[in-house]
Design an enzyme around this catalytic site. Structure first.
Site, short mmCIF file in Angstrom:
data_model
loop_
_atom_site.label_atom_id
_atom_site.label_comp_id
_atom_site.label_asym_id
_atom_site.label_seq_id
_atom_site.Cartn_x
_atom_site.Cartn_y
_atom_site.Cartn_z
N LYS A 1 10.26 4.21 0.25
CA LYS A 1 9.22 4.44 -1.09
C LYS A 1 9.80 5.62 -1.53
O LYS A 1 10.37 6.19 -1.30
CB LYS A 1 7.91 4.70 -0.50
CG LYS A 1 7.69 5.94 0.38
CD LYS A 1 6.09 6.02 0.48
CE LYS A 1 5.59 7.40 1.04
NZ LYS A 1 4.12 7.56 1.41
N ASP B 1 5.69 8.72 10.79
CA ASP B 1 6.57 9.46 9.74
C ASP B 1 5.68 10.66 9.65
O ASP B 1 5.74 11.58 8.59
CB ASP B 1 6.28 8.76 8.62
CG ASP B 1 5.24 8.26 7.98
OD1 ASP B 1 4.19 8.26 8.93
OD2 ASP B 1 4.96 8.33 6.74
N THR C 1 0.72 -1.08 0.01
CA THR C 1 -0.11 -0.10 -0.17
C THR C 1 0.86 1.19 0.01
O THR C 1 0.53 2.07 -0.55
CB THR C 1 -0.94 0.09 1.31
OG1 THR C 1 -1.70 -1.32 1.29
CG2 THR C 1 -1.86 1.01 1.22
N SER D 1 5.99 4.00 8.62
CA SER D 1 4.93 4.83 9.09
C SER D 1 4.47 4.49 10.56
O SER D 1 5.11 4.67 11.56
CB SER D 1 3.70 4.30 8.29
OG SER D 1 2.47 5.25 8.60
N HIS D 2 3.48 3.89 11.11
CA HIS D 2 3.07 3.69 12.40
C HIS D 2 3.47 2.47 12.90
O HIS D 2 3.08 2.08 14.05
CB HIS D 2 1.44 3.84 12.33
CG HIS D 2 0.78 2.92 11.17
ND1 HIS D 2 0.90 3.18 9.94
CD2 HIS D 2 0.43 1.89 11.30
CE1 HIS D 2 0.20 2.22 9.34
NE2 HIS D 2 0.07 1.37 10.18
N ARG E 1 7.91 -2.78 2.68
CA ARG E 1 8.04 -2.51 4.36
C ARG E 1 8.45 -3.89 4.58
O ARG E 1 7.69 -5.00 4.22
CB ARG E 1 6.70 -2.14 4.89
CG ARG E 1 6.34 -0.78 4.88
CD ARG E 1 5.46 -0.37 5.64
NE ARG E 1 5.06 0.92 5.48
CZ ARG E 1 4.06 1.63 5.85
NH1 ARG E 1 3.25 0.93 6.44
NH2 ARG E 1 3.68 2.69 5.41
N ASP F 1 2.42 11.71 9.07
CA ASP F 1 1.26 11.78 7.96
C ASP F 1 -0.29 11.68 8.50
O ASP F 1 -1.25 11.90 8.00
CB ASP F 1 1.50 11.18 6.74
CG ASP F 1 1.63 9.57 6.98
OD1 ASP F 1 1.50 9.12 7.91
OD2 ASP F 1 1.66 8.91 5.67
N ARG F 2 -0.19 10.88 9.58
CA ARG F 2 -1.45 10.54 10.36
C ARG F 2 -1.92 11.42 11.50
O ARG F 2 -0.90 12.26 11.81
CB ARG F 2 -1.57 9.21 10.82
CG ARG F 2 -1.24 8.08 9.84
CD ARG F 2 -1.74 6.70 10.59
NE ARG F 2 -1.70 5.76 9.47
CZ ARG F 2 -2.25 4.35 9.53
NH1 ARG F 2 -2.58 4.21 10.80
NH2 ARG F 2 -2.11 3.58 8.54
N THR G 1 -8.12 2.13 -0.92
CA THR G 1 -7.26 2.30 0.07
C THR G 1 -5.82 2.69 -0.48
O THR G 1 -5.34 2.01 -1.08
CB THR G 1 -7.12 1.00 0.99
OG1 THR G 1 -8.70 1.08 1.51
CG2 THR G 1 -6.14 1.39 2.27
N ASP H 1 1.53 10.30 13.60
CA ASP H 1 2.34 8.81 13.74
C ASP H 1 3.75 9.03 13.61
O ASP H 1 4.46 9.88 13.62
CB ASP H 1 1.50 7.96 12.81
CG ASP H 1 2.00 8.09 11.41
OD1 ASP H 1 2.17 9.45 11.03
OD2 ASP H 1 2.09 7.47 10.59
N LYS I 1 -0.95 12.42 2.90
CA LYS I 1 -1.76 13.04 3.86
C LYS I 1 -0.73 13.80 4.95
O LYS I 1 0.45 13.52 4.81
CB LYS I 1 -2.38 12.05 4.58
CG LYS I 1 -1.58 10.72 4.93
CD LYS I 1 -2.37 9.42 5.46
CE LYS I 1 -1.69 8.25 5.90
NZ LYS I 1 -1.98 7.18 4.98
N GLU J 1 -10.19 6.61 6.50
CA GLU J 1 -10.48 6.41 7.85
C GLU J 1 -9.38 6.17 9.02
O GLU J 1 -9.42 6.06 9.94
CB GLU J 1 -11.71 5.20 7.96
CG GLU J 1 -11.31 3.92 6.99
CD GLU J 1 -10.07 3.19 7.80
OE1 GLU J 1 -9.89 3.27 8.93
OE2 GLU J 1 -9.01 2.96 6.92
C1 G1P Z 1 -3.18 1.33 5.95
C2 G1P Z 1 -4.24 2.29 5.83
C3 G1P Z 1 -4.65 2.99 4.71
C4 G1P Z 1 -3.12 3.84 4.55
C5 G1P Z 1 -2.05 2.93 4.78
C6 G1P Z 1 -0.63 3.83 4.62
O1 G1P Z 1 -3.19 0.46 4.90
O2 G1P Z 1 -5.71 1.16 5.84
O3 G1P Z 1 -5.63 3.59 4.75
O4 G1P Z 1 -3.19 4.47 3.42
O5 G1P Z 1 -2.00 2.13 5.76
O6 G1P Z 1 -0.67 4.79 5.91
P1 G1P Z 1 -3.42 -1.18 4.82
O7 G1P Z 1 -2.62 -1.70 5.96
O8 G1P Z 1 -4.97 -1.07 5.29
O9 G1P Z 1 -3.19 -1.74 3.51
ZN ZN Z 2 2.28 7.23 8.43
#
Ligand code: G1P
Ligand code: ZN
Length: 544
Positions: A126, A280, A18, A113-114, A22, A282-283, A345, A278, A377, A365
């Site tokens: 990325k 990085d 996504t 990210s998180h 990672r 962006d959240r 997504t 979070d 974001k 979401e």
């Molecule tokens: C998750 C979130 C998605 C977001 C992505 C990166 O991806 O659901 O909305 O864009 O992290 O922060 P997922 O693990 O669901 O593929």
């Molecule tokens: Zn992030």
């Protein structure tokens, strides 16, 4: 400057998910693993040769080592100039801002990210394209393809570069500029929001706030912007020093992981406003006094109030939300006569819509909101949007949200995550749901008539590209919805996400607990997907 050509062999697991590639840190530490992927970027993104690259990461474990490797490879591959955040740090939104501001040929962002950080935790990489956004699937596919056939990479010989001193150095033919990671981003925020008005809110003495940086990248950004440029009292930013392991925590701003912050919004000394970001940056999570704003509602409220905010007062062109995000924004768009798009997504699907000016605001979401100011974001942006709104409206967070529900209806919303389940089981569960799709419409489950059931497919209105199998949607006659999909960001087994939404138009029924409203839908979801039988899990790992 000597450049080595190193012979290597492909790894078969370098397909970006996504949001980039990672893996566990240990995987990235495998000899040639990082190098192969980086070489695949240089081999496919040919404008980088002789071009400019932005480089930085969220500061997690292995960030500095990876930056050194990438700098030497940038030199080995003829990149003319690399802009690196001091200390190797850049938040994801700041990287996007820099790519756009300096019109570079792209950027490499190091982050998971998180996800937690540390020697046994996660790392990620990325590529972002010159528009500042995550590479679209055509690009990530090309990079992946290249990783499957790679035979060698180019890397300059060099001692480690000092990342902590601002200024310019050369590595062979490549100029490396170590820049302040915060300044350009903070300037952009000042152009979008009414800093004087927010400053007056802080100076009024009637308003208190805490921002939880979760020991991650937004610490320096939030300290400079909130405490520095906006005059919030020192101590407004908590956990503000980035750590390589995020203090052992899980840097994901939700009610579970940011519980320290949530506690500050309760009790006699509760703050009026609290927010977190979070790993990085962006959240975002937005909280009022004893009040949680769902990210889906946050997006809808932004759309409804954009005209009150300096950078958007000229009007917005449209809005987009990811498919599992609640339909709250759709209701606002409908009333305001704005176009509204439903995308798969992942932030990368918003890029084309933003570039084509079909939308101004977008969100997910999963605690992500943003606008056309960059192509990622943006956590702090969302916080500043809310601060600006609070300053203009002079109302509490709770009042703003509950008034919004009265005007547009409330979309109750919750998400169940089943983490690290067996991959084969997870795929079988999804396959079994897919098999049921055709027979579902017309049936009633627990008294809920099903209106439609499908596997979401998206045709990009700008370039016509089609993305299929993006998640199972089951829609009910009363506007409720259940969505099932597998995560594309996990690094262990599979993660099943179940998204639940219930619509309530009647203001007298808008103040119930989400849990009580969702009981019937949860039951339907568990049975329909046979979650316990197929995964062995009696309850989700996290509910958000
Ligand atoms: C998750 C979130 C998605 C977001 C992505 C990166 O991806 O659901 O909305 O864009 O992290 O922060 P997922 O693990 O669901 O593929
Ligand atoms: Zn992030």
């Amino acid at each position: 400057m000597n450049i080595d050509t190193i012979i290597t062999q492909p790894f078969d697991d370098q397909r970006p998910g996504t949001s980039g590639l990672r893996k566990k840190v240990k995987v990235f530490q495998t000899p040639h693993y990082l190098e192969n992927f980086v070489q695949a970027i240089f081999d496919t993104q040919v404008d980088l040769k002789g071009g400019t690259l932005v480089l930085g990461g969220d500061g997690r474990y292995y960030n500095r080592e990876a930056i050194q490797v990438i700098l030497r490879m940038a030199s080995g591959n003829g990149v003319k100039k690399v802009l690196v955040g001091r200390g190797g740090l850049l938040s994801t939104p700041a990287a996007s801002c820099l790519i756009r501001h300096y019109k570079t040929d792209g950027g490499i962002i190091l982050s998971a990210s998180h996800n937690p950080g540390g020697p046994d935790e996660d790392f990620g990489i990325k590529f972002n394209t010159p528009n500042g956004g995550p590479a679209p699937e055509s690009v990530t596919d090309a990079i992946f393809q290249r990783t499957t056939e790679i035979a060698e990479y180019q890397i300059a010989q060099s001692k480690p570069i000092d990342l902590d001193i601002l200024g310019s150095i050369t590595l062979g033919e490549t100029q490396i500029e170590i820049i302040d990671p915060v300044k350009d981003y903070a300037d952009l925020m000042m152009a979008l929001f009414d800093f004087n008005r927010i400053r007056m809110l802080f100076e009024s003495g009637m308003f208190s706030m805490r921002f939880d940086a979760m020991h991650a990248i937004t610490g320096p950004y939030a300290t400079e912007i909130l405490e520095g440029r906006l005059g919030a009292e020192p101590g407004t930013v908590i956990n503000g020093t980035p750590k390589t392991d995020f203090g052992g925590g899980h840097p994901d701003p939700n009610l579970v992981h940011a519980h320290q912050l949530v506690a500050l919004t309760k009790g006699a000394h509760a703050v009026n406003f609290a927010a977190a970001s979070d790993g990085d940056g962006d959240r975002n999570m937005i909280l009022g006094c004893n009040f949680f704003v769902t990210p889906s509602d946050s997006l809808a409220i932004m759309v409804a109030n954009a005209h009150l905010i300096k950078g958007y007062s000229g009007g917005i062109s449209g809005v987009a939300r990811s498919m599992p995000t609640s339909q709250a924004a759709d209701r606002v768009a409908d009333k305001l006569g704005l176009p509204c798009y439903e995308t798969p997504t992942g932030w990368k699907f918003f890029g084309n819509l933003l570039d084509a000016r079909k939308i101004t605001l977008c969100g997910e979401e999963s605690f992500g909101t943003g606008s056309d100011h960059i192509r990622e974001k943006d956590g702090l942006w969302a916080v500043l949007f809310w601060l600006n709104l609070l300053a203009v409206k002079q109302q509490s967070v709770e009042k703003i949200v509950t008034d919004h529900w009265k005007a547009f209806g409330r979309n109750y919303y919750t998400r169940y995550d089943y983490e690290a389940i067996d991959k084969t089981d997870a795929e079988a569960l999804m396959a079994s749901l897919r098999d049921k799709l055709a027979t579902l419409p017309g049936q009633s489950l627990n008294g809920y008539p099903i209106e439609y059931a499908d596997d979401f497919a998206y045709t990009d209105p700008v370039d016509g590209s089609v993305s299929e199998r993006q998640g199972i949607r089951v829609g009910f006659a009363d506007g409720s919805r259940i969505v099932f999909r597998l995560s594309g960001t996990g690094t262990e087994g599979a993660t099943l996400r179940v998204y639940l939404e219930a619509y309530e138009e009647d203001p007298s029924k808008q103040l119930q607990s989400t849990e009580s409203v969702m009981t019937a839908l949860v039951d339907i979801a568990l049975n329909l997907a046979e979650i316990e039988k197929r995964t062995g899990r009696t309850k989700p790992s996290v509910i958000t």
